[in-house]
Scaffold this active site. Structure first.
Site, PDB file in Angstrom:
ATOM      1  N   PHE A  68     -21.270  12.803 -24.733  1.00 52.36           N
ATOM      2  CA  PHE A  68     -20.948  11.755 -25.707  1.00 52.36           C
ATOM      3  C   PHE A  68     -20.695  10.402 -25.049  1.00 52.36           C
ATOM      4  O   PHE A  68     -20.831   9.373 -25.679  1.00 52.36           O
ATOM      5  CB  PHE A  68     -19.731  12.151 -26.554  1.00 52.36           C
ATOM      6  N   ASP A 100       0.542  18.335 -21.503  1.00 52.85           N
ATOM      7  CA  ASP A 100      -0.242  17.098 -21.496  1.00 52.85           C
ATOM      8  C   ASP A 100       0.514  16.137 -22.409  1.00 52.85           C
ATOM      9  O   ASP A 100       0.511  16.277 -23.635  1.00 52.85           O
ATOM     10  CB  ASP A 100      -1.658  17.359 -22.013  1.00 52.85           C
ATOM     11  N   TYR A 111       0.852  -1.198   0.000  1.00 52.64           N
ATOM     12  CA  TYR A 111       0.000   0.000   0.000  1.00 52.64           C
ATOM     13  C   TYR A 111       0.886   1.246   0.000  1.00 52.64           C
ATOM     14  O   TYR A 111       0.633   2.211  -0.702  1.00 52.64           O
ATOM     15  CB  TYR A 111      -0.914  -0.005   1.244  1.00 52.64           C
ATOM     16  N   PHE A 137      -8.876  19.396 -24.934  1.00 52.49           N
ATOM     17  CA  PHE A 137      -9.320  18.008 -24.946  1.00 52.49           C
ATOM     18  C   PHE A 137     -10.575  17.962 -24.087  1.00 52.49           C
ATOM     19  O   PHE A 137     -10.729  18.750 -23.146  1.00 52.49           O
ATOM     20  CB  PHE A 137      -8.232  17.045 -24.439  1.00 52.49           C
ATOM     21  N   THR A 138     -11.476  17.039 -24.388  1.00 55.41           N
ATOM     22  CA  THR A 138     -12.805  17.023 -23.743  1.00 55.41           C
ATOM     23  C   THR A 138     -12.715  17.075 -22.216  1.00 55.41           C
ATOM     24  O   THR A 138     -13.304  17.946 -21.571  1.00 55.41           O
ATOM     25  CB  THR A 138     -13.582  15.761 -24.159  1.00 55.41           C
ATOM     26  N   ARG A 142     -15.499  12.688 -33.105  1.00 57.70           N
ATOM     27  CA  ARG A 142     -14.773  13.824 -32.537  1.00 57.70           C
ATOM     28  C   ARG A 142     -15.291  15.073 -33.252  1.00 57.70           C
ATOM     29  O   ARG A 142     -14.741  15.521 -34.229  1.00 57.70           O
ATOM     30  CB  ARG A 142     -13.255  13.684 -32.743  1.00 57.70           C
ATOM     31  N   LYS A 177      -2.192   5.793 -22.516  1.00 59.99           N
ATOM     32  CA  LYS A 177      -1.614   6.036 -23.838  1.00 59.99           C
ATOM     33  C   LYS A 177      -0.087   6.008 -23.742  1.00 59.99           C
ATOM     34  O   LYS A 177       0.562   5.168 -24.345  1.00 59.99           O
ATOM     35  CB  LYS A 177      -2.078   7.385 -24.379  1.00 59.99           C
TER      36      LYS A 177
HETATM   37  N1  F0G Z   1      -5.375  14.209 -22.417  1.00 59.00           N
HETATM   38  C1  F0G Z   1      -5.398  13.701 -23.662  1.00 59.00           C
HETATM   39  C2  F0G Z   1      -4.633  14.377 -24.745  1.00 59.00           C
HETATM   40  C3  F0G Z   1      -6.126  12.539 -23.930  1.00 59.00           C
HETATM   41  O1  F0G Z   1      -6.129  12.051 -25.159  1.00 59.00           O
HETATM   42  C4  F0G Z   1      -6.840  11.925 -22.876  1.00 59.00           C
HETATM   43  C5  F0G Z   1      -7.663  10.749 -23.111  1.00 59.00           C
HETATM   44  C6  F0G Z   1      -6.785  12.491 -21.589  1.00 59.00           C
HETATM   45  C7  F0G Z   1      -6.037  13.624 -21.406  1.00 59.00           C
HETATM   46  C8  F0G Z   1      -7.536  11.883 -20.446  1.00 59.00           C
HETATM   47  O2  F0G Z   1      -6.890  10.707 -20.051  1.00 59.00           O
HETATM   48  O3  F0G Z   1      -8.597   8.914 -20.454  1.00 59.00           O
HETATM   49  O4  F0G Z   1      -6.624   8.516 -18.977  1.00 59.00           O
HETATM   50  O5  F0G Z   1      -8.468  10.002 -18.259  1.00 59.00           O
HETATM   51  N2  F0G Z   1      -8.043  10.381 -24.249  1.00 59.00           N
HETATM   52  C9  F0G Z   1      -8.848   9.196 -24.491  1.00 59.00           C
HETATM   53  C10 F0G Z   1      -9.115   9.066 -25.969  1.00 59.00           C
HETATM   54  C11 F0G Z   1     -10.091   9.130 -23.676  1.00 59.00           C
HETATM   55  O6  F0G Z   1      -9.823   8.124 -26.339  1.00 59.00           O
HETATM   56  O7  F0G Z   1      -8.616   9.851 -26.779  1.00 59.00           O
HETATM   57  P1  F0G Z   1      -7.695   9.464 -19.404  1.00 59.00           P
END
Ligand code: F0G
Length: 482
Positions: free
Chosen positions: A455, A223, A80, A132-133, A389, A266
């Protein structure tokens, strides 16, 4: 590695790994696909993976792991608090990024939550190349506003610009002067700019952004979720990087930032995430949020197995052979579709091949979600799951009106080391059939619409019986097919 040349003179994307574990795929019949699509409310996130033949939804958490990663998972030190594996991961990050301090999180958006809560105040502004979303949602939730300063040309899908993720530097200066540096907690740079087609930013541009931010005393945040593909493009497209190793490029990129956060779903071919910070003060200011939202400071919501896999995955990211596979396959797919006159984002970026829905289905108005409709159609045509997208990925404006996106893309993600070239060719074949039948595709409308990140779980229905008609046409054109 030396570029491998072929006797035929043709460029063939060639894997420099072999596949040793495989998973059986199932292609549902077209009628089954129609049924599954209806049950999922035309939202491909709500499909079951067993209803999908090729899952091109995302590259997140679905990249193939290497033998060395699996072995690191077995060797991981479960504890832990104070796990040896955590310190191996932290040391690897320090070695690559030159930052001493690390805050582990369960995934990328958790980093965004903590950064936004710690740094954003009501009325603040965050300039970035493109939003980013999840990033935008966290900034807005904390009272801030996102301003995009990507070059105007970057949202033109048909282009030869090798670095469409670059900031418009004059625009950045203008925003800083208009808003005032005191209202800008940080400037965010997204490597491998996701929503404009995984397009890279150049090292030269990052250096300039750093110069501007430094002059105004503004922090710079990277990022790095899509840094892997971006490093590849810096090496092959940017003159100053040609003779640098990926490790050297990484080090220089990192040297310009105060904070680097990433989704390890990623970056690092694994799952999890974290925030690297340059100063102990910053680390101190955020560490309580880790223990409150994520987990103890030496795991942050990740299993130790994941941390072991990330540490090895980050080292693999320094290998040009390994990181070439994704972009080379994407380039192949983009070029083959382009040859057929099918509108795609050019030049090929990272992450996946992006279809330009505004040109593919120009008859569908923005508020009927052209890219989402095309995603549904592609699932019907081939059991292929892709990701919208565009306007559907935007939340509505505060007055309830639609925020019409500047781009409508269908992302055919190629998770790293997962697909074979034959599978990519199958996807090209089905997209080509859809292109030839594009007049049959019509829009979608919401039947259930959540307020935030709609979405992910919203439900939609086709505006007419176009999907039944498309299935009938499929059965006519592929009489012997599933
Ligand atoms: N920043 C970028 C550039 C991303 O592409 C993502 C996630 C995140 C932050 C958030 O990271 O999913 O680990 O919480 N992109 C995914 C996609 C969801 O399908 O492009 P996460």
């Amino acid at each position: 590695m030396e570029t491998i040349q072929f006797y035929s003179g043709k460029k063939i994307p060639l894997e420099t790994h072999r596949v040793r574990v495989v998973q059986k795929l199932y292609l549902p019949k077209v009628e089954e696909r129609l049924k599954a699509l209806k049950e999922a409310g035309n939202n491909l996130y709500l499909l079951k993976n067993t209803d999908i033949f090729l899952d091109m939804l995302t590259d997140s958490g679905v990249n193939a792991m290497s033998d060395n990663q699996l072995s690191a998972m077995i060797n991981a030190d479960d504890a832990y608090a104070g796990s040896r594996t955590f310190f191996e991961l932290k040391d690897k990050l320090t070695e690559l990024f030159g930052m001493e301090h690390f805050l582990p999180t369960h995934q990328g958006r958790a980093c965004e939550n903590i950064l936004a809560q710690s740094l954003i105040k009501e009325g603040d502004v965050c300039p970035m190349n493109y939003h980013f979303t999840t990033t935008k949602a966290h900034i807005v939730k904390n009272g801030g506003r996102v301003v995009e300063v990507v070059k105007k040309s970057s949202v033109i899908t048909d282009s030869t610009d090798p670095f469409k993720g670059d900031f418009d530097l004059d625009e950045l200066e203008n925003v800083i002067n208009e808003v005032g540096a005191e209202h800008i907690p940080f400037v965010r740079v997204e490597a491998g700019t996701n929503l404009i087609g995984g397009q890279p930013i150049s090292l030269g541009n990052i250096e300039e952004i750093h110069r501007i931010c430094k002059a105004h005393g503004i922090s710079l945040v990277l990022d790095a979720s899509l840094l892997q593909d971006n490093l590849y493009f810096m090496k092959i497209r940017e003159e100053r990087c040609k003779n640098m190793s990926i490790r050297e490029i990484t080090k220089e990129v990192a040297s310009y930032f105060d904070i680097i956060y990433f989704s390890a779903r990623k970056l690092g071919f694994a799952r999890g995430g974290g925030i690297c910070v340059r100063t102990k003060e910053l680390w101190d200011s955020m560490k309580e949020a880790i223990t409150l939202y994520e987990g103890f400071l030496t795991y942050g919501g990740m299993s130790t197995k994941e941390m072991g896999a990330i540490a090895v995955g980050l080292e693999e990211t320094m290998d040009f052979d390994i990181i070439s596979q994704g972009p080379l396959f994407i380039e192949y797919m983009v070029n083959e579709l382009d040859k057929r006159g099918i509108p795609v984002v050019k030049p090929a970026g990272g992450l996946g091949c992006h279809l330009d829905a505004m040109k593919f289905v120009p008859n569908i108005p923005g508020d009927q979600y052209p890219a989402a409709a095309l995603c549904s159609a592609l699932y019907l045509a081939g059991g292929i799951r892709t990701m919208e997208r565009g306007t559907l990925s935007e939340d509505r404006n505060p007055d309830g009106s639609e925020h019409i996106a500047s781009m409508e893309l269908v992302r055919c993600a190629l998770p790293r080391r997962v697909f074979t070239l034959s599978q990519v060719k199958y996807a090209i074949d089905r997209i080509t059939w859809l292109w030839d039948n594009r007049d049959m595709i019509e829009g979608l409308t919401f039947t259930e619409e959540p307020k935030t990140l709609r979405f992910f779980v919203g439900r939609l229905a086709p505006v007419s019986d176009w999907q039944e008609k498309l299935v009938d046409k499929f059965k006519k054109d592929f009489p012997n097919c599933l």
